[in-house]
Design a protein around this motif. Structure first.
Motif: not given
Length: 703
Positions: A406, A408, A419, A442-443, A445-448
């Motif tokens: 992940v 960090t 961003k 994935r990070k 995606d998590d942040e949209g």
């Protein structure tokens, strides 16, 4: 090998009561004309036949014990005859009635002789048939000793003693049979975990189909509250699934599209549509049952020792009993009746029941308990070796850590937007196959983030260093600090930040252009919450040394080693170097290697005990390792070591107790203090205590 010998058939057997009966059945089957070899698995109640033999022939070979035989794959419910209807129960009850009647009328009464004789004949009929057959073949087993003792007692006029011995021996046999059934129950409970039918959608219809007729690719419908009948992959739906039957973990696991599900697990909430991926004989639960049953057949070192000992022990008891009965009257003029009686008492107390059953019942109970708690131990030898471990070596990724990287930290330079930097990095990495790339995507995606904002062209992988791509006319690079050292020297701040993050056990990637860096992205494989606690428990259990063997870089490995409290770290190792490290460690004591069963296969195979993480659904782990932790749950490791040590302790207690009882009885025989009924009571008591002591292993639980 001949064609006959190469044909192997496996059958389940109902009716085994003792190891001697199983051995005799094996001999009888081997004697069949078309059979080359046969092997009985007493713990699992199975026989493997090499050659040709019909079910009728096999049942005839087991007729002495009333054994029922049927093919292994045949679905058949266990015939549970009520206790009071069993033939052995009826004959024992009748024997008891005649024995008690004889006691009441008194030994002096003429009728007592008839009552005691009936008690002996009815209660001991089957025993005599087995004993005489064994005697004719010079097969000196428990039945032979008991038959000689009872007939001998009647011959010297000790009818009441003979009848008492018959009755107590029948009780002893019943207790032994009950305790073995109790030990086997853990495997039978596994066999009944998965449903025998499932709802399958075919041709637009939903049909209830037997699991034997379900094919790979079929779509199975699993409603809330139903057990899953087959292994497969979820293609529609979302639900929590209780996987305790497979992995031993009681907390339900969230399942959604693309996730694997296993036969025997419980669908708790939602409706699932599952594509079948394995036939019924290849499901994870089927493999567990097969491996556990095979494990029970594999003799542990202590069991092999007891079996060898019993081979010499029984004939020695027979010779000693004969010597006690004959030598004093012949050489010293002692009374024949007294010394024959003492010789018979020795035969009774010398029965090897408690000794022979001391180890297998412990092994079967322990392996069954482990399987129910999600630990698959593939043999008694591995169970015992685990109890002797002094060093445990761990792989890092997927063992001490979760195996899922992940993001960090992000450190931006020269006023760059975090961003925007993350969007550029993810837009490049979505084309990469590197495991760290997925963490960045994935990070994002998590942040949209919408990655279409950074359209990527001319993606190129730079082997061993990173990747590059053109975005909005600019060529961006992402990769290791080494890559940017070659492109443009990293400035002092970049070097300091990189070193700081690496010391925390994180892998650092740099994003930038050919001339300037934009950001540092730190990625880490999260340490399992349980890792530190498990290492502490292992040290508390007396494990002398814990060591990490990993292919990861030294800074990351040492940071994680320090975080979990592991004793020593060896980093940047190739598989061959891991193997060499295990060989060196083995020179200092018994070593376990615990890993994922894929990359660590050579080290797992070389270790004294190879332990694989996450055996559920991983064929490599099940095949390579000696022990598989079915869930990705390190906390099962201290439980397994405690169970192994408890097993070793109980086996030693059982053997010592059985032999001490025999020695005490031997001392009591010389002054004539050991009566026949007291001898059988001692033998029965020893067998009962040994089996009940073994069943204590069912109480060893995961903390």
């Amino acid at each position: 090998m001949s064609d006959v010998a190469s044909k192997k058939s496996v059958y389940r057997v109902q009716g085994f009561t003792c190891t001697n009966c199983a051995a005799k059945f094996e001999q009888n089957v081997k004697a069949l004309p078309e059979v080359e070899d046969a092997q009985v698995n007493f713990g699992a109640s199975k026989i493997s036949v090499y050659g040709e033999a019909s079910v009728q022939e096999l049942e005839k070979a087991g007729a002495f014990e009333g054994l029922k035989v049927y093919p292994e794959k045949e679905q058949r419910s266990i015939e549970k005859e009520p206790f009071w209807k069993r033939r052995s129960t009826i004959t024992t009850a009748l024997s008891a009635i005649f024995l008690i009647s004889g006691w009441f009328v008194g030994e002096e009464h003429p009728a007592s002789f008839m009552l005691f004789a009936l008690a002996i004949l009815i209660g001991g009929y089957e025993l005599f048939i087995k004993g005489i057959r064994s005697l004719v073949r010079f097969n000196f087993n428990m039945n032979t000793l008991m038959t000689i003792a009872i007939i001998g007692a009647a011959a010297i006029g000790q009818w009441m003693e003979g009848a008492t011995v018959v009755f107590l021996f029948a009780i002893s046999e019943a207790l032994e049979s009950f305790s073995m059934e109790k030990a086997r129950h853990s495997i039978r409970s596994l066999m009944n975990v998965a449903p025998k039918e499932a709802t399958i959608r075919r041709g637009g219809q939903e049909l209830q189909i037997n699991v034997d007729d379900i094919a790979i690719g079929d779509i199975m419908i699993v409603k809330p509250g139903q057990k899953i009948a087959m292994d497969g992959k979820v293609i529609k739906g979302r639900s929590a699934v209780n996987q305790a039957a497979i992995t031993g973990e009681s907390v339900p696991v969230e399942k959604t599209e693309g996730d694997d599900v296993f036969a025997g697990t419980l669908n708790e909430e939602g409706l699932l549509e599952v594509e079948i991926t394995k036939r019924v004989e290849d499901t994870t639960i089927a493999k567990i049952i097969h491996l556990v049953e095979e494990a029970q057949a594999e003799k542990a070192p202590s069991q092999a020792f007891v079996d060898r000992f019993a081979q010499y022990y029984t004939p020695a008891i027979l010779v000693l009993a004969l010597g006690i009965a004959v030598v004093p009257p012949l050489l010293f003029g002692a009374a024949w009746g007294d010394w024959i009686y003492r010789g018979l008492a020795l035969l009774v107390v010398g029965c090897p029941c408690a000794l022979v059953i001391s180890t297998p019942v412990s092994i079967v109970t322990a392996i069954g308990n482990a399987a129910r708690n999600g630990v698959l131990i593939k043999g008694g030898i591995h169970l015992e070796e685990t109890g002797h471990l002094s060093v445990i070596a761990f792989d890092k990724t997927g063992t001490l850590t979760k195996g899922v990287p992940v993001v960090t930290d992000m450190v931006t330079f020269e006023g760059e937007d975090e961003k925007s930097s993350l969007g550029i990095a993810a837009a490049i990495e979505k084309w990469s196959q590197h495991p760290l790339a997925s963490a960045i995507v994935r990070k994002a995606d998590d942040e949209g983030l919408d990655l279409t904002e950074w359209e990527t062209q001319d993606f190129t992988s730079i082997t061993g260093k990173g990747a590059k791509a053109v975005i909005q006319g600019t060529t961006y690079y992402i990769g290791s600090p080494r890559l940017f050292d070659e492109l443009s020297k990293m400035n002092e701040r970049m070097v300091k930040e990189t070193q700081r993050l690496q010391k925390q056990g994180k892998t650092v990637m740099v994003l930038g252009t050919e001339t300037k860096p934009l950001a540092l992205i730190a990625v880490a494989d999260e340490v399992r919450d349980s890792s530190r606690d498990v290492i502490q428990k292992l040290h508390a259990l007396g494990i002398r040394k814990t060591i990490m063997l990993t292919g990861d870089n030294r800074a990351t490995a040492e940071a994680i080693g320090k975080q979990v409290g592991i004793g020593e770290v060896k980093a940047e190792l190739l598989p061959q170097q891991k193997l060499e490290a295990i060989k060196q460690l083995k020179e200092t004591g018994k070593v376990a290697m615990i890993g994922d069963g894929v990359n660590d296969a050579p080290a797992l195979a070389s270790a004294t005990v190879g332990i694989a993480m996450g055996g559920a659904g991983t064929d490599t782990a099940l095949e390579t390792a000696d022990i598989a932790l079915m869930a990705d749950d390190l906390t099962k490791l201290p439980f397994t070591i405690r169970l192994s040590r408890d097993t070793l302790k109980i086996i030693k207690q059982n053997i010592a107790f059985a032999l001490i009882i025999k020695l005490i009885a031997l001392v009591l025989i010389v002054p004539g203090w050991l009566t026949l009924w007291l001898a059988i009571f001692a033998d029965m008591g020893a067998t009962l205590i040994v089996t009940l002591n073994s069943l204590r292993l069912l109480r060893t639980k995961k903390e």
